[in-house]
Enzyme design. Sequence first.
Site, PDB file in Angstrom:
ATOM      1  N   PHE A 115      12.451  45.191  16.634  1.00  0.00           N
ATOM      2  CA  PHE A 115      12.261  45.359  18.080  1.00  0.00           C
ATOM      3  C   PHE A 115      10.927  46.055  18.320  1.00  0.00           C
ATOM      4  O   PHE A 115      10.405  46.757  17.443  1.00  0.00           O
ATOM      5  CB  PHE A 115      13.409  46.192  18.680  1.00  0.00           C
ATOM      6  CG  PHE A 115      14.201  45.462  19.721  1.00  0.00           C
ATOM      7  CD1 PHE A 115      15.092  44.466  19.372  1.00  0.00           C
ATOM      8  CD2 PHE A 115      14.052  45.769  21.069  1.00  0.00           C
ATOM      9  CE1 PHE A 115      15.828  43.790  20.331  1.00  0.00           C
ATOM     10  CE2 PHE A 115      14.780  45.104  22.034  1.00  0.00           C
ATOM     11  CZ  PHE A 115      15.673  44.097  21.667  1.00  0.00           C
ATOM     12  N   GLN A 235       8.917  51.110  33.945  1.00  0.00           N
ATOM     13  CA  GLN A 235       8.592  50.095  32.945  1.00  0.00           C
ATOM     14  C   GLN A 235       8.755  48.672  33.476  1.00  0.00           C
ATOM     15  O   GLN A 235       9.751  48.353  34.116  1.00  0.00           O
ATOM     16  CB  GLN A 235       9.496  50.257  31.728  1.00  0.00           C
ATOM     17  CG  GLN A 235       9.210  49.278  30.598  1.00  0.00           C
ATOM     18  CD  GLN A 235      10.091  49.529  29.403  1.00  0.00           C
ATOM     19  OE1 GLN A 235      11.197  48.990  29.302  1.00  0.00           O
ATOM     20  NE2 GLN A 235       9.621  50.372  28.485  1.00  0.00           N
ATOM     21  N   HIS A 237       9.208  45.062  32.002  1.00  0.00           N
ATOM     22  CA  HIS A 237       9.523  44.317  30.787  1.00  0.00           C
ATOM     23  C   HIS A 237       8.627  43.085  30.756  1.00  0.00           C
ATOM     24  O   HIS A 237       8.497  42.381  31.760  1.00  0.00           O
ATOM     25  CB  HIS A 237      10.995  43.907  30.797  1.00  0.00           C
ATOM     26  CG  HIS A 237      11.505  43.431  29.475  1.00  0.00           C
ATOM     27  ND1 HIS A 237      11.088  42.245  28.907  1.00  0.00           N
ATOM     28  CD2 HIS A 237      12.410  43.964  28.606  1.00  0.00           C
ATOM     29  CE1 HIS A 237      11.701  42.074  27.756  1.00  0.00           C
ATOM     30  NE2 HIS A 237      12.514  43.098  27.542  1.00  0.00           N
ATOM     31  N   LEU A 247      16.097  38.876  32.315  1.00  0.00           N
ATOM     32  CA  LEU A 247      15.375  39.179  31.080  1.00  0.00           C
ATOM     33  C   LEU A 247      15.579  38.136  29.996  1.00  0.00           C
ATOM     34  O   LEU A 247      16.667  37.592  29.826  1.00  0.00           O
ATOM     35  CB  LEU A 247      15.824  40.524  30.518  1.00  0.00           C
ATOM     36  CG  LEU A 247      15.326  41.789  31.194  1.00  0.00           C
ATOM     37  CD1 LEU A 247      15.563  42.974  30.277  1.00  0.00           C
ATOM     38  CD2 LEU A 247      13.878  41.693  31.572  1.00  0.00           C
ATOM     39  N   GLU A 250      13.895  41.190  24.187  1.00  0.00           N
ATOM     40  CA  GLU A 250      12.891  41.436  23.157  1.00  0.00           C
ATOM     41  C   GLU A 250      13.370  40.958  21.791  1.00  0.00           C
ATOM     42  O   GLU A 250      12.571  40.717  20.888  1.00  0.00           O
ATOM     43  CB  GLU A 250      12.624  42.947  23.114  1.00  0.00           C
ATOM     44  CG  GLU A 250      11.304  43.363  22.554  1.00  0.00           C
ATOM     45  CD  GLU A 250      11.004  44.797  22.955  1.00  0.00           C
ATOM     46  OE1 GLU A 250      10.830  45.621  22.058  1.00  0.00           O
ATOM     47  OE2 GLU A 250      10.961  45.072  24.168  1.00  0.00           O
ATOM     48  N   ARG A 281       6.522  47.798  25.134  1.00  0.00           N
ATOM     49  CA  ARG A 281       6.604  46.929  26.303  1.00  0.00           C
ATOM     50  C   ARG A 281       5.451  47.104  27.285  1.00  0.00           C
ATOM     51  O   ARG A 281       4.984  46.132  27.881  1.00  0.00           O
ATOM     52  CB  ARG A 281       7.933  47.173  27.025  1.00  0.00           C
ATOM     53  CG  ARG A 281       9.117  46.647  26.245  1.00  0.00           C
ATOM     54  CD  ARG A 281      10.426  47.049  26.876  1.00  0.00           C
ATOM     55  NE  ARG A 281      11.540  46.444  26.140  1.00  0.00           N
ATOM     56  CZ  ARG A 281      12.818  46.698  26.404  1.00  0.00           C
ATOM     57  NH1 ARG A 281      13.133  47.545  27.376  1.00  0.00           N
ATOM     58  NH2 ARG A 281      13.769  46.114  25.702  1.00  0.00           N
ATOM     59  N   HIS A 351      11.774  46.756  35.333  1.00  0.00           N
ATOM     60  CA  HIS A 351      12.936  46.802  34.451  1.00  0.00           C
ATOM     61  C   HIS A 351      13.610  48.165  34.334  1.00  0.00           C
ATOM     62  O   HIS A 351      14.825  48.259  34.455  1.00  0.00           O
ATOM     63  CB  HIS A 351      12.507  46.330  33.062  1.00  0.00           C
ATOM     64  CG  HIS A 351      13.592  46.350  32.036  1.00  0.00           C
ATOM     65  ND1 HIS A 351      14.811  45.724  32.224  1.00  0.00           N
ATOM     66  CD2 HIS A 351      13.663  46.921  30.789  1.00  0.00           C
ATOM     67  CE1 HIS A 351      15.572  45.901  31.163  1.00  0.00           C
ATOM     68  NE2 HIS A 351      14.908  46.631  30.281  1.00  0.00           N
ATOM     69  N   ARG A 391       9.563  53.578  27.608  1.00  0.00           N
ATOM     70  CA  ARG A 391      10.736  53.510  26.746  1.00  0.00           C
ATOM     71  C   ARG A 391      10.605  52.376  25.732  1.00  0.00           C
ATOM     72  O   ARG A 391      10.211  51.270  26.077  1.00  0.00           O
ATOM     73  CB  ARG A 391      12.006  53.276  27.580  1.00  0.00           C
ATOM     74  CG  ARG A 391      13.246  53.088  26.720  1.00  0.00           C
ATOM     75  CD  ARG A 391      14.495  52.901  27.547  1.00  0.00           C
ATOM     76  NE  ARG A 391      14.522  51.666  28.301  1.00  0.00           N
ATOM     77  CZ  ARG A 391      14.769  50.458  27.812  1.00  0.00           C
ATOM     78  NH1 ARG A 391      14.946  50.297  26.504  1.00  0.00           N
ATOM     79  NH2 ARG A 391      14.822  49.403  28.609  1.00  0.00           N
TER      80      ARG A 391
END
Length: 576
Positions: A115, A235, A237, A247, A250, A281, A351, A391
């Site tokens: 990730f 954030q 995404h 989404l 990821e 991200r 996100h 994050r």
Amino acid sequence: MVHTFDAIIVGAGGAGLYAALEASQKAKVAVLSKLYPQRSHTGAAQGGIGAALGNVEEDSPEWHAFDTVKGGDYLVDQTAAKILAEDAVRAVYDLENRGLPFSRLEDGKIAQRRFGGHTHHFGQGAVHRSCYAADRTGHMILQTLYQQCVKNDVKFYDEFQVADLLLDGTTVRGVVAFELSTGELHVFQAKAVLFATGGFGRMFKITSNAHANTGDGPAILARAGIPMEDMEFYQFHPTGILGMGILITEGVRGEGGILKNRDGEPFMQRYAPTLLDLAPRDMVSRAIMTEVAAGKGVRGDRKIDDYVWLDASHLGREVVEKKIPDIADFCKTYLGVDPAEKPMPVQPTAHYAMGGIPTDVDGRVDTGKVVYDGLYAAGEAACVSVHGANRLGTNSLVDLIVYGRRAGQHIARYVSESGPVSAGEKDAERARQRIEVLRSRKGGRHVGPIMDRMQEVMMEKVGVYRTQEKMDRAVQEIQELRQQFKEVSVQDTGAGFNSEVLQIMELENLLDLSLVTAASAAQRTESRGAHAREDFTERNDDQWLKHTMATITGDSVSIDFKPVDISIWEPKPRTY
């Protein structure tokens, strides 16, 4: 109507349910939720839970903690990150023992995949750290924890919207809630109250967040005079389904998916030569926007609709259908695209809120100057701060299960040692008067146009890239919309299932948080993590290595500051 409990949990997502489960070991607990628990937004989390189990290759909680700090651009409180990473391992095994059906390796161990931003040996290369259940990890967490809470006799009040917090100085006494089915107000008396109401992505036009994510907890506490921490960091995404915000996890890139521009060129080599498509991200979102600005995006109906491709077709149908089945279904349903055959059109989508209600590592609301007795927060509504300025993927679910659990354990101890509190029908009067004003006002404004304009302003002016001019204009426009909100009235005056009253409450919450977010962003004259300014392009540790604490008073926002815990790793340039 007055109800008495030891502890009230507001919100039935992963953090709220884990807190309720732990607190119910020693306390009489109720969970209030405006949704049925299985519909909470944790269920939308796809990719996995980051934990250094080392099932695929060597890994270490210390590396996980370092990645969290570096990924958050060194605005992360490092002791909190260390707790997060170390306790993640225990939390995953705890969920497994409670029945969560993780995907498995051939040897029977919990499967793990790569990730973004997660590395081995302090950044040497990507690592398999994300524990997952196909691409339905959050859904499985919800089901597992909800079943355990029912087993532990936790009382659920579904379709109750909290309208007010009851405080006696800095000591909590309970909450007032609006029952959707009847329109009645209920007073819940309690020694402890935890807010786990999730994020507030609905302030943006294109978002991965559900319609229910309206920042109810942070907004209620902000109106109670509690400052919100690090609200400028929101954030985006990088891979939302074009035009919809849904989404594409990821995990697709973790399995080997590649981002490509209009020429079919993999472009992340230019932006993150080591981690490529698995960079954090914020970096990937900015890379996409930079490609689009350079004319290398795929042209949509309008210039602002330009996008890039996420190509997983080379992985083969078996991998796509086994590892990302829900994503494949989404793309087929909404886009008519089969990811096993064609690349997916993606663009950044609002996100996750890194900021929120300030707490300590036990979930207690702590402004750095005042600790509130019996008042807690956990999950996306809270700011511990383990996410800092950005994050890492999977760390949202880690946050839920680590800090939701810790908060529940502290609540259990707190209520056993605390004396009684009192609350009664009279405490609902303030909320009752607000609702009556809405119902009695004639010929007022409607919710829809104000909501639409707020979302457009935030998307255009407080998005991936920011400037002083845009953010100052956003503050001004949100202030104007808050004035218009004072003229809003309901057209439906009925009591039962009056969704219009609920929508007005939610709009008020979003307008307040939009103002705090825009004002906090306008103050920070640097680029750090998700806060990327075109007029201040560099990180400035000398001036801005500190948390912002924003207090809303009327139509203005005042900013104070709190130091960042950098007790383990010295801040360094952030390269991948």
